[in-house]
Motif scaffolding. Structure first.
Motif, PDB file in Angstrom:
ATOM      1  N   ALA A 156       0.831  -1.211   0.000  1.00 19.57           N
ATOM      2  CA  ALA A 156       0.000   0.000   0.000  1.00 19.57           C
ATOM      3  C   ALA A 156       0.859   1.252   0.000  1.00 19.57           C
ATOM      4  O   ALA A 156       0.541   2.235  -0.679  1.00 19.57           O
ATOM      5  CB  ALA A 156      -0.931  -0.001   1.209  1.00 19.57           C
ATOM      6  N   LEU A 157       1.952   1.237   0.745  1.00 19.32           N
ATOM      7  CA  LEU A 157       2.849   2.400   0.773  1.00 19.32           C
ATOM      8  C   LEU A 157       3.482   2.646  -0.592  1.00 19.32           C
ATOM      9  O   LEU A 157       3.615   3.797  -1.026  1.00 19.32           O
ATOM     10  CB  LEU A 157       3.919   2.216   1.848  1.00 19.32           C
ATOM     11  CG  LEU A 157       3.418   2.224   3.298  1.00 19.32           C
ATOM     12  CD1 LEU A 157       4.527   1.832   4.257  1.00 19.32           C
ATOM     13  CD2 LEU A 157       2.836   3.560   3.673  1.00 19.32           C
ATOM     14  N   SER A 177       1.111  -0.301 -12.088  1.00 24.13           N
ATOM     15  CA  SER A 177       1.841  -1.553 -12.004  1.00 24.13           C
ATOM     16  C   SER A 177       2.800  -1.449 -10.825  1.00 24.13           C
ATOM     17  O   SER A 177       3.670  -0.584 -10.793  1.00 24.13           O
ATOM     18  CB  SER A 177       2.601  -1.807 -13.296  1.00 24.13           C
ATOM     19  OG  SER A 177       3.272  -3.028 -13.218  1.00 24.13           O
ATOM     20  N   CYS A 178       2.611  -2.323  -9.844  1.00 19.34           N
ATOM     21  CA  CYS A 178       3.425  -2.291  -8.639  1.00 19.34           C
ATOM     22  C   CYS A 178       3.711  -3.716  -8.197  1.00 19.34           C
ATOM     23  O   CYS A 178       2.777  -4.510  -8.052  1.00 19.34           O
ATOM     24  CB  CYS A 178       2.701  -1.522  -7.541  1.00 19.34           C
ATOM     25  SG  CYS A 178       3.645  -1.347  -6.027  1.00 19.34           S
ATOM     26  N   ASN A 180       4.119  -7.321  -8.068  1.00 20.83           N
ATOM     27  CA  ASN A 180       3.608  -8.410  -8.894  1.00 20.83           C
ATOM     28  C   ASN A 180       2.114  -8.217  -9.151  1.00 20.83           C
ATOM     29  O   ASN A 180       1.358  -9.173  -9.210  1.00 20.83           O
ATOM     30  CB  ASN A 180       3.854  -9.737  -8.175  1.00 20.83           C
ATOM     31  CG  ASN A 180       4.014 -10.875  -9.106  1.00 20.83           C
ATOM     32  OD1 ASN A 180       4.200 -10.687 -10.298  1.00 20.83           O
ATOM     33  ND2 ASN A 180       3.955 -12.079  -8.581  1.00 20.83           N
ATOM     34  N   CYS A 181       1.700  -6.967  -9.302  1.00 23.33           N
ATOM     35  CA  CYS A 181       0.288  -6.657  -9.348  1.00 23.33           C
ATOM     36  C   CYS A 181       0.002  -5.532 -10.332  1.00 23.33           C
ATOM     37  O   CYS A 181       0.788  -4.617 -10.478  1.00 23.33           O
ATOM     38  CB  CYS A 181      -0.150  -6.254  -7.944  1.00 23.33           C
ATOM     39  SG  CYS A 181      -1.897  -6.138  -7.763  1.00 23.33           S
ATOM     40  N   ILE A 182      -1.156  -5.602 -10.968  1.00 19.81           N
ATOM     41  CA  ILE A 182      -1.641  -4.541 -11.833  1.00 19.81           C
ATOM     42  C   ILE A 182      -2.931  -4.030 -11.229  1.00 19.81           C
ATOM     43  O   ILE A 182      -3.867  -4.793 -10.996  1.00 19.81           O
ATOM     44  CB  ILE A 182      -1.872  -5.048 -13.268  1.00 19.81           C
ATOM     45  CG1 ILE A 182      -0.563  -5.509 -13.879  1.00 19.81           C
ATOM     46  CG2 ILE A 182      -2.525  -3.970 -14.116  1.00 19.81           C
ATOM     47  CD1 ILE A 182      -0.706  -6.180 -15.214  1.00 19.81           C
ATOM     48  N   ILE A 183      -2.971  -2.737 -10.955  1.00 16.55           N
ATOM     49  CA  ILE A 183      -4.163  -2.115 -10.363  1.00 16.55           C
ATOM     50  C   ILE A 183      -4.868  -1.335 -11.463  1.00 16.55           C
ATOM     51  O   ILE A 183      -4.283  -0.439 -12.050  1.00 16.55           O
ATOM     52  CB  ILE A 183      -3.789  -1.206  -9.183  1.00 16.55           C
ATOM     53  CG1 ILE A 183      -3.059  -2.007  -8.109  1.00 16.55           C
ATOM     54  CG2 ILE A 183      -5.024  -0.529  -8.617  1.00 16.55           C
ATOM     55  CD1 ILE A 183      -2.459  -1.186  -7.021  1.00 16.55           C
ATOM     56  N   THR A 184      -6.114  -1.706 -11.719  1.00 14.70           N
ATOM     57  CA  THR A 184      -6.918  -1.028 -12.738  1.00 14.70           C
ATOM     58  C   THR A 184      -7.874  -0.083 -12.031  1.00 14.70           C
ATOM     59  O   THR A 184      -8.588  -0.483 -11.115  1.00 14.70           O
ATOM     60  CB  THR A 184      -7.716  -2.057 -13.563  1.00 14.70           C
ATOM     61  OG1 THR A 184      -6.819  -3.024 -14.077  1.00 14.70           O
ATOM     62  CG2 THR A 184      -8.448  -1.379 -14.710  1.00 14.70           C
ATOM     63  N   ILE A 185      -7.896   1.174 -12.479  1.00 12.40           N
ATOM     64  CA  ILE A 185      -8.775   2.188 -11.880  1.00 12.40           C
ATOM     65  C   ILE A 185     -10.032   2.274 -12.723  1.00 12.40           C
ATOM     66  O   ILE A 185      -9.968   2.508 -13.919  1.00 12.40           O
ATOM     67  CB  ILE A 185      -8.074   3.558 -11.808  1.00 12.40           C
ATOM     68  CG1 ILE A 185      -6.666   3.435 -11.227  1.00 12.40           C
ATOM     69  CG2 ILE A 185      -8.921   4.554 -11.039  1.00 12.40           C
ATOM     70  CD1 ILE A 185      -6.573   2.792  -9.867  1.00 12.40           C
ATOM     71  N   THR A 186     -11.169   2.078 -12.086  1.00 15.32           N
ATOM     72  CA  THR A 186     -12.445   2.103 -12.809  1.00 15.32           C
ATOM     73  C   THR A 186     -13.254   3.314 -12.453  1.00 15.32           C
ATOM     74  O   THR A 186     -13.110   3.912 -11.442  1.00 15.32           O
ATOM     75  CB  THR A 186     -13.277   0.844 -12.532  1.00 15.32           C
ATOM     76  OG1 THR A 186     -13.483   0.727 -11.113  1.00 15.32           O
ATOM     77  CG2 THR A 186     -12.576  -0.376 -13.054  1.00 15.32           C
TER      78      THR A 186
END
Length: 186
Positions: A156-157, A177-178, A180-186
């Motif tokens: 989170a930081l 992209s952070c 091992n994760c891809i965060i998609t903003i909807t």
């Protein structure tokens, strides 16, 4: 047979199948596997039927695709991507309000609370109530450190730092992209 034993056996079978795929001589003694795992003939037949059924389902429907998991609104979903894309990463879907809340939490943690966690056992402020409900939806952004307080996770930081940089540059955010994760903003 209880569920944990069944899942444990299924993991052993999957490990065996992975090892089987790596071997040059493609032959495995199912009778020996059944005796080692204490499976009856009926359980062995059911297991073979499941393996063959999964093989036919995946061959027919997943040509050049692989499974990956998606985290969206507190639930895991199974989805597919092309084989040439990275499927080892996880995808998280965040709304813009949740992204703003995460940004506020990280800012408050770093600059106002100065590294002291949040006590959400008895939320007395609006922010603590929002943190408590946000943690239920996205638990991977938080961790407990043994003193009863809730802290933003390292993940989170890092996401908060990326969001801060986007805001500083006045850039719109659609994906992050952070690790091992891809965060998609909807």
């Amino acid at each position: 047979m209880d569920d944990i034993t069944t899942i444990s056996r299924l993991h052993k079978i999957l490990d065996l199948l992975e090892h089987f795929c790596e071997r040059k001589e493609r032959k495995i003694s199912i009778t020996k596997v059944a005796s080692i795992m204490n499976l009856s003939i009926a359980e062995l037949d059911a297991l073979l039927e499941i393996i063959l059924r999964c093989q036919s389902i995946f061959e027919a429907s997943l040509q050049n695709q692989k499974f990956y998991r998606v985290w969206n609104n507190g639930n895991y979903y199974l989805s597919t991507k092309n084989v040439n894309t990275n499927t080892s990463c996880m995808e998280i879907c965040l709304s813009t309000t949740h992204l703003q809340l995460l940004n506020d939490i990280i800012y408050y943690f770093n600059h106002i609370n100065k590294g002291i966690g949040f006590d959400i056992r008895f939320p007395s402020t609006n922010l603590l109530k929002k943190i408590k409900s946000f943690k239920k939806i996205h638990p991977h952004f938080f961790e407990y450190r043994g003193n009863g307080l809730l802290y933003p996770s390292e993940f989170a930081l890092k996401v908060g730092e990326i969001v801060k940089n986007y805001h500083r540059l006045n850039k719109p955010i659609s994906t992050i992209s952070c690790e091992n994760c891809i965060i998609t903003i909807t």
